[in-house]
Design an enzyme around this catalytic site. Sequence first.
Site, short mmCIF file in Angstrom:
data_model
loop_
_atom_site.label_atom_id
_atom_site.label_comp_id
_atom_site.label_asym_id
_atom_site.label_seq_id
_atom_site.Cartn_x
_atom_site.Cartn_y
_atom_site.Cartn_z
N LEU A 61 61.74 88.32 51.70
CA LEU A 61 61.88 89.61 51.35
C LEU A 61 62.56 89.58 50.06
CD1 LEU A 61 63.41 90.88 54.86
CD2 LEU A 61 61.18 91.46 53.69
N ASP A 62 62.20 90.72 49.20
CA ASP A 62 62.93 90.78 47.98
C ASP A 62 64.34 90.71 47.90
OD1 ASP A 62 60.33 91.15 46.84
OD2 ASP A 62 60.14 93.11 46.82
N GLN A 63 65.06 90.33 46.93
CA GLN A 63 66.64 90.48 47.31
C GLN A 63 67.20 91.57 47.51
OE1 GLN A 63 68.47 87.72 44.26
NE2 GLN A 63 70.19 88.83 44.53
#
Length: 240
Positions: A61-63
């Site tokens: 997942l993106d940060q």
Amino acid sequence: MQKNIIYEDEHMIVVYKPAGIATQTARVGQQDMVSELKNYLAGKPEHQVKGEPYLGVVHRLDQPVSGILVFAKNQKAAAGLSAQVSNKRMGKYYYAVIYGIPVKEADRLEDYLYKDGGTNRSLVVGEDFPQAKKAVLTYKNVRTMMILEKEQEVSLLEIQLLTGRHHQIRAQLSHRGMPLLGDSKYGSEKSKLLSREIGCRDVALGAYKLILQHPVTKKEMVFERKPEEKIFLPFFARGI
């Protein structure tokens, strides 16, 4: 870390990643889920003898995005789980808060995305664009609410991600005029202004449900946890 563990057995571990923490990073001193989980597993009695625990990254997942992730605890599980991702047999569902009202109450979006490494952005391009990859998702509008003090509407969408492209949800929705709140990279001027005014600093996107087949028992398993960021709470308070 233990409070973020949703499920664990000898083959895999399912966790909730808070917004702002990377899934995995090479940056010195930066917190990430892989390091936190390895430290957690290393503290278990069995690893006092075995040495550094195995932890296989299955998906990311993106940060700025919160949500559910599954990691493998051995190579066999890693192969089985990764195959489900590659074959699009792992169900990934998200909640997103967008600025305004969706173009349609429900829709299937199909685009071609090109990742621009220089800007770390994904651009919607034509099918014949070099290195373009097909991106597909479906969404439905769960609820639209008015932010009374701003007299502006925002909507909660439920999204099923059918392909896993770089920044896919953010890029596709923005391209359709439905930018996510808290998204400084893909947001419109109006969505970014409202985000600043209401204090929404993280991308309003949460991976709330994951459906997979256990890599050993083959049993279908469903994991759910609603996003915990403040922007989502008014929607959930009314009972979804």
